[in-house]
Design a protein around this motif. Structure first.
Motif, PDB file in Angstrom:
ATOM      1  N   ARG A  88       0.765  -1.417  -0.052  1.00  0.00           N
ATOM      2  CA  ARG A  88       0.067   0.041   0.038  1.00  0.00           C
ATOM      3  C   ARG A  88       0.714   1.214  -0.136  1.00  0.00           C
ATOM      4  N   SER A  89       2.189   0.987   0.017  1.00  0.00           N
ATOM      5  CA  SER A  89       2.864   2.261  -0.006  1.00  0.00           C
ATOM      6  C   SER A  89       3.516   2.559  -1.297  1.00  0.00           C
ATOM      7  N   PHE A  90       2.930   1.768  -2.323  1.00  0.00           N
ATOM      8  CA  PHE A  90       3.117   2.184  -3.573  1.00  0.00           C
ATOM      9  C   PHE A  90       2.125   3.105  -4.311  1.00  0.00           C
ATOM     10  N   PRO A  91       2.725   4.135  -4.804  1.00  0.00           N
ATOM     11  CA  PRO A  91       1.803   5.226  -5.236  1.00  0.00           C
ATOM     12  C   PRO A  91       1.345   4.849  -6.646  1.00  0.00           C
ATOM     13  N   ALA A  92      -0.069   4.599  -6.466  1.00  0.00           N
ATOM     14  CA  ALA A  92      -0.725   4.309  -7.936  1.00  0.00           C
ATOM     15  C   ALA A  92      -2.140   4.398  -7.720  1.00  0.00           C
ATOM     16  N   ASN A  93      -2.930   4.508  -8.566  1.00  0.00           N
ATOM     17  CA  ASN A  93      -4.456   4.467  -8.699  1.00  0.00           C
ATOM     18  C   ASN A  93      -4.915   3.303  -9.194  1.00  0.00           C
ATOM     19  N   ALA A  94      -6.143   3.208  -9.228  1.00  0.00           N
ATOM     20  CA  ALA A  94      -6.890   1.879  -9.659  1.00  0.00           C
ATOM     21  C   ALA A  94      -6.775   1.649 -11.031  1.00  0.00           C
ATOM     22  N   ILE A  95      -6.787   2.956 -11.799  1.00  0.00           N
ATOM     23  CA  ILE A  95      -6.533   2.756 -13.185  1.00  0.00           C
ATOM     24  C   ILE A  95      -5.269   2.170 -13.752  1.00  0.00           C
ATOM     25  N   GLU A  96      -4.228   2.591 -12.984  1.00  0.00           N
ATOM     26  CA  GLU A  96      -2.895   2.017 -13.373  1.00  0.00           C
ATOM     27  C   GLU A  96      -2.868   0.416 -13.023  1.00  0.00           C
ATOM     28  N   LEU A  97      -3.452   0.366 -11.887  1.00  0.00           N
ATOM     29  CA  LEU A  97      -3.379  -1.307 -11.637  1.00  0.00           C
ATOM     30  C   LEU A  97      -4.326  -1.952 -12.816  1.00  0.00           C
ATOM     31  N   VAL A  98      -5.350  -1.594 -13.185  1.00  0.00           N
ATOM     32  CA  VAL A  98      -6.139  -2.185 -14.309  1.00  0.00           C
ATOM     33  C   VAL A  98      -5.083  -2.244 -15.431  1.00  0.00           C
ATOM     34  N   LEU A  99      -4.642  -1.199 -15.820  1.00  0.00           N
ATOM     35  CA  LEU A  99      -3.779  -1.410 -17.064  1.00  0.00           C
ATOM     36  C   LEU A  99      -2.566  -2.318 -17.111  1.00  0.00           C
ATOM     37  N   ASN A 104       1.201  -4.954 -19.721  1.00  0.00           N
ATOM     38  CA  ASN A 104       2.250  -5.863 -19.183  1.00  0.00           C
ATOM     39  C   ASN A 104       3.434  -5.055 -18.828  1.00  0.00           C
ATOM     40  N   ARG A 105       3.052  -3.984 -18.447  1.00  0.00           N
ATOM     41  CA  ARG A 105       4.124  -3.210 -17.972  1.00  0.00           C
ATOM     42  C   ARG A 105       3.508  -1.900 -16.971  1.00  0.00           C
ATOM     43  N   TRP A 106       4.045  -1.132 -16.317  1.00  0.00           N
ATOM     44  CA  TRP A 106       3.531  -0.318 -15.660  1.00  0.00           C
ATOM     45  C   TRP A 106       3.549   1.047 -16.529  1.00  0.00           C
ATOM     46  N   LEU A 107       2.529   1.728 -16.683  1.00  0.00           N
ATOM     47  CA  LEU A 107       2.469   2.785 -17.427  1.00  0.00           C
ATOM     48  C   LEU A 107       2.635   4.085 -16.900  1.00  0.00           C
ATOM     49  N   ARG A 145     -12.370  -5.816  -6.414  1.00  0.00           N
ATOM     50  CA  ARG A 145     -13.171  -5.364  -7.755  1.00  0.00           C
ATOM     51  C   ARG A 145     -12.199  -4.636  -8.761  1.00  0.00           C
ATOM     52  N   VAL A 146     -11.116  -4.215  -8.399  1.00  0.00           N
ATOM     53  CA  VAL A 146     -10.239  -3.582  -9.069  1.00  0.00           C
ATOM     54  C   VAL A 146      -9.309  -4.675  -9.749  1.00  0.00           C
ATOM     55  N   TYR A 147      -9.035  -5.602  -8.892  1.00  0.00           N
ATOM     56  CA  TYR A 147      -8.377  -6.641  -9.701  1.00  0.00           C
ATOM     57  C   TYR A 147      -8.986  -7.481 -10.698  1.00  0.00           C
ATOM     58  N   LEU A 148     -10.404  -7.526 -10.238  1.00  0.00           N
ATOM     59  CA  LEU A 148     -11.155  -8.171 -11.194  1.00  0.00           C
ATOM     60  C   LEU A 148     -11.263  -7.433 -12.624  1.00  0.00           C
ATOM     61  N   ALA A 149     -11.380  -6.302 -12.437  1.00  0.00           N
ATOM     62  CA  ALA A 149     -11.439  -5.260 -13.728  1.00  0.00           C
ATOM     63  C   ALA A 149     -10.084  -5.403 -14.533  1.00  0.00           C
ATOM     64  N   ARG A 150      -8.861  -5.789 -13.671  1.00  0.00           N
ATOM     65  CA  ARG A 150      -7.599  -5.767 -14.398  1.00  0.00           C
ATOM     66  C   ARG A 150      -7.728  -7.158 -14.831  1.00  0.00           C
ATOM     67  N   CYS A 151      -8.305  -8.060 -14.562  1.00  0.00           N
ATOM     68  CA  CYS A 151      -8.049  -9.404 -15.294  1.00  0.00           C
ATOM     69  C   CYS A 151      -9.003  -9.417 -16.421  1.00  0.00           C
ATOM     70  N   PHE A 152     -10.285  -8.728 -16.186  1.00  0.00           N
ATOM     71  CA  PHE A 152     -10.929  -8.650 -17.751  1.00  0.00           C
ATOM     72  C   PHE A 152     -10.575  -7.895 -18.606  1.00  0.00           C
ATOM     73  N   ALA A 153      -9.364  -6.865 -18.218  1.00  0.00           N
ATOM     74  CA  ALA A 153      -9.030  -5.787 -19.561  1.00  0.00           C
ATOM     75  C   ALA A 153      -8.200  -6.575 -20.372  1.00  0.00           C
ATOM     76  N   SER A 154      -7.748  -7.378 -20.406  1.00  0.00           N
ATOM     77  CA  SER A 154      -6.968  -8.161 -21.335  1.00  0.00           C
ATOM     78  C   SER A 154      -7.614  -9.030 -22.242  1.00  0.00           C
ATOM     79  N   ASN A 155      -8.898  -9.063 -22.025  1.00  0.00           N
ATOM     80  CA  ASN A 155      -9.829  -9.952 -22.719  1.00  0.00           C
ATOM     81  C   ASN A 155      -9.318 -11.601 -22.745  1.00  0.00           C
TER      82      ASN A 155
END
Ligand code: ATP
Ligand code: MG
Lengths: 251, 266
Positions: A88-99, A104-107, A145-155
């Motif tokens: 949780r110390s990693f600065p990131a938002n939900a959008i970045e985690l999904v992407l 396949n890399r951090w944006l 939920r965010v993790y689930l969205a992340r996993c759907f994102a790559s189709n």
């Protein structure tokens, strides 16, 4: 030969000198929704990690869509890890985690399309409200939920979900299970889901895998939760008191 | 004030300061976020051992310090992978041994104690053209590799297993990161000094994290803070005639505290 989504042959995993998975043979058809059920420490997560090529088997073979694991494209498998602790110390938002799951890399800099895609996926799982929130500020259920969205994102063609609905409230759990079932039904995507909720497994899945180091049962959900099977799966725990195995009825 | 910029050694020091500030700010975000700051402190001990050996033998210290530090860095990554050995303990011993070797070589050769002083505490007066060339070359390498690897390192820093499911070669990437950090430490030792290198690598990143909302922001800010504190520290240390490393670190600490307070007040 029928082409399976997943086929394991004599899959054995040892960590140190402990046998964690002992000679697992399963054949999972494309489009199956499989619940993996077993007590704590029974090797459920290990089984998923072996499929994901995170843990190397000691012996045996795994084929996914008829291919060896290193031939699978990134993104073909969507993964929701069993979330106990994230950094949780990693600065990131939900959008970045999904992407991260799609690119396949951090944006660093995100394009308009990237953001649109992430938002779409977050909306799908009812998480659009906290798209811009820091992941450190999300509750356990929101994070799931965010993790689930992340996993759907790559189709993906295969979903590998490790207790995706654990730690969330009951309504949310039902919603998440429904979202997954819908995804499975509409797209014919194969789903593997570890769950401790037999009732949910009973209502949403068509196959059940009962695991306790060895494979106790693999087959249709309807015949899975017999007293004998559940005794075999859970009884080693040495419960002195009588455990009644049965299914709560669903609304 | 302007006179210091016309001094050749000061110009060199300034360029070196800017470059080192930028690249250590950049790599520092990974050091902080992966919680491997012991790596910085430990490897600077190792580098010091190599430097001392070089001074003792009368060879350019960098020539010995670079292979010496890389060797120890890879031993360390190797030991970390072997979960059955207590990594902490063996790494601690390894670094102390390197340091002990360094101290003994220095003690054997007292003529060079002034040199040794600059490696321990950092000295802007001792930045040679050779040092400048090495720092410039390394900065260029880190800039190029860093541009390619930032997104991969960031991903596996957040969660190595997820990165592995995205088919990233997490182990190889980690070796590359460790390699660059080790090289950075060796070349920074003269400017910052062995004793403070560990802090130099983490304070700008730790400061940047306080106010950043994304890892990208954190990286940019850390680079900026690294540059600003290095320039400021070098100028200050020239005027007050104190070791540059100490002044830079104090300046960084002041920035950190100032940001913490500002955030508290908001
Ligand atoms: N990295 C590891 N090192 C040593 N042992 C491990 C490791 N990972 C898992 N194990 C052991 O493997 C066994 C199975 O673990 P696993 O995480 O697969 O269980 P699980 O069925 O997912 O349990 P839970 O329901 O608690 O999530 C456990 O006995 C655990 O102690
Ligand atoms: Mg588990």
């Amino acid at each position: 030969m029928p082409d399976f989504a997943i086929k394991t042959s004599n899959l054995t995993v040892e960590i140190g000198n402990n046998i964690i998975l002992d000679n697992i043979n399963v054949e999972i058809n494309k489009g199956d929704f499989v619940a993996i059920v077993g007590p704590n420490g029974s090797g459920k997560t290990t089984f998923l990690k072996a499929l994901l090529n995170i843990i190397k088997p000691t012996a045996g073979e795994i084929k996914i869509f008829g291919k060896n694991l290193d031939e699978i494209e990134a993104g073909d498998i969507g993964y929701v890890p069993q979330i106990k602790t994230i950094d949780r110390s990693f600065p990131a938002n939900a959008i970045e985690l999904v992407l991260s799951g799609v690119r396949n890399r951090w944006l660093g800099v995100k394009s308009r399309e990237d953001k649109k895609l992430a938002l779409q996926m977050l909306t799908l799982v009812g998480a659009a409200d906290y798209a811009k929130k820091q992941i450190s500020e999300l509750s356990g259920g929101q994070l799931q939920r965010v993790y689930l969205a992340r996993c759907f994102a790559s189709n993906p063609k295969l979903l590998v979900l490790d207790e995706p609905a654990t730690g969330v409230d009951l309504v949310c759990e039902a919603t998440i299970n429904e979202i997954i079932e819908e995804y499975n039904k509409e797209r014919g995507v194969t789903v593997l889901m570890v769950t401790h909720d037999w009732t949910a497994a009973y209502h949403h899945t068509n196959k059940v895998m009962l695991l306790n180091k060895q494979l106790i049962y693999f087959g249709n959900t309807g015949e899975a939760f017999t007293e004998l099977n559940l005794m075999k799966t859970f009884s080693h725990l040495g419960h002195k008191h009588k455990v009644t195995f049965g299914l709560k009825s669903y609304e | 004030m302007s006179e210091i910029f016309s001094l050749a050694f000061m110009q060199r020091a300034m360029i070196v300061g800017i470059l080192l500030g930028a690249v250590s700010g950049f790599l520092g975000v990974f050091v902080v976020q992966r919680k491997i700051s012991f790596l910085g402190s430990g490897l600077s001990h190792a580098a010091f051992g190599g430097v001392a050996l070089g001074i003792f033998l009368g060879i350019e210290p960098m020539f010995l310090a670079i292979p010496f530090t890389l060797l120890i860095a890879f031993l360390m990554v190797f030991l970390k992978k072997k979960a059955d050995i207590s990594a902490d303990t063996s790494i601690g011993i390894l670094f102390s041994v390197a340091m002990a070797i360094g101290i003994i070589f220095l003690a054997l050769n007292e003529n060079y104690s002034a040199d040794a002083y600059s490696y321990l505490f950092g000295s802007i007066l001792n930045v040679s053209v050779f040092d400048l060339a090495i720092v410039a070359a390394l900065s260029l390498i880190i800039a190029i590799v860093g541009k390619i690897y930032w997104g991969r390192w960031a991903y596996s820093t957040f969660d190595a297993e997820l990165a592995r499911t995205s088919k990233l070669p997490v182990e190889t990437d980690e070796y590359i990161l460790t390699l660059l950090i080790s090289l950075l430490i060796v070349v920074s030792i003269k400017v910052v000094g062995m004793l403070l290198l560990g802090a130099y690598l983490v304070i700008p990143a730790a400061t940047a994290r306080i106010v950043s909302r994304t890892f990208f922001q954190m990286t940019l800010l850390s680079v900026l803070l690294g540059i600003v504190s290095s320039i400021g520290g070098l100028i200050l240390s020239y005027f007050v005639d104190l070791p540059s490393g100490a002044v830079i670190i104090l300046l960084q600490a002041i920035l950190l505290i100032a940001l913490l307070i500002t955030k508290e007040i908001k």
